[in-house]
Design a protein around this motif. Sequence first.
Motif: not given
Length: 535
Positions: A128-129, A133-134, A145-151
């Motif tokens: 989803a992220l 990305p919003e 979860v946010k850390e994985r998405a940013r990577i």
Amino acid sequence: MSSRLMKLKDVLGRSKTSSPLAFAGVSRPFAESRRSFIAARRHVANGRNLRTMSDSSCEKCLTLDNMNPHIKVMEYAVRGPLVIRAGEIEKELQNGAQKPFNEVIKANIGDCHAVGQKPITFIRQVLALVAYPELLKDDKFPEDVKERARIVLGGCRGGSVGSYTDSPGIEVIRKQVAHYITERDGVPSNWEDIILSAGASDGIKSVLKLLKARVGGQKAGIMIPIPQYPLYSASIAEFNLHAIGYYLNEEKNWSLELDELERSLKEAKSHCNPRGIVIINPGNPTGQVLTRENIEGIIKFACKEKLFLFADEVYQHNIYAPNSAFHSFKKVMSEMGPPYSNMELASFMSCSKGYMGECGLRGGYSEIVNLDPQVKAMLMKSISAMLCPTVLGQATMYCVVNPPKPGEPSYEQFMEEKCGVLDSLKSRAKMVEETFNSIPGFSCQVVQGAMYAFPQMKLPPKALEAAKEKKMDPSTLYAFELLESTGICIVPGAGFGQKPGTYHFRTTILPQPEKLKAMLDMFKQFHVKFVEKYS
């Protein structure tokens, strides 16, 4: 009937076309060509006469007579005529047709979510992220979860999963896959040996087609287990390779016997140049799990015969039997030392199976070791023609190889969901095995792993005669009558290969427990009536 349609029927009806499984003594199930004829006949029924079509438009440049012949002989039983009929029945039910059942149960394919398995929250949150990305600003999403998405986003051009990636996949994900393999095996993995793909199937086909070359005037031969997953027979037919079937030993829980490998290879050498061997572990459709000793024997055999090893390991998380364990071919080869550790190997993994079941997202990887550098360059050139695998599939695979760690906010929920899926599959595997073994005339080996059972059934002589009259394998007759009577869709054993004179089918263990129990009860009742009908 128009002369053009009569000609089409003649083409499709003449002599039994060689099947990809004919080497195993398997009669051809309903072929793709038959489906083409049925479709053509429907055109006539709908008033779209083929002659009229031909007269009112320019002549077709592509016909059955001049198209690629290898496409015509390839078959993929998992999505064959039975599935087409199951879809028709679903529409009939939607339109109010009265049948002895109210739904179609698709036990023909390992499509986990389609039969009720819930997605893993962690995976879907990361997806989803990266897709929007919003949502990184939303406090509802845990920090891991946010850390994985940013990577993942950091590895994408323009920070968007809508951009192309490198053809072998996003570098940071390939490095994470290599780290996962290193931790799993205790043997170093080089990220440059990792190629991400749209599911394991694309990866398998990318490597398999490298072997398409005549050597010494003979086409390449690929050893595949019988029963086998139809991807292999279909791809071998498509690439005009030669299938070398080796039988698994049903009486010993579908074990792989080295004497049988020797026999099948010896017989094949007069027809082809054997160049590769496919091992599916855990097994599909048979559900067996190879022992380490067995794997060592296979590696020695492949080394002696100079065979390229294809290790299909997509079910490595799906181990159920108490005395079974997964051993990767890479690990065993490495620990055996030279010359075995220097052998060419391609191993495959997918996010469609395991506890994830994310079939539709099409994520997978190949690890290809000890390939000649020049050949590897050619492989990379070949996959570059496809631009890149789906980026959401790559992101899913990243979640699989980099799940929440102890102490991270998503860890407890992730482990609860993961263990819940695998524990439930373990109990369903036992339920399927025990139920089929309780039906007179059935025998079912222990489902040690994967997601399927491949029971054998004894059929009455009159059923065999009826199948012969209809020009179909008895397992296909059984499967069609089961579908029409109960709404249960399975895959006939003919689609996977089976020893002549034996009859099987593949069923998944995936329906949720209550529905699976109801399905198995219907199976029992149907089989009793089937035997009575043909007694």
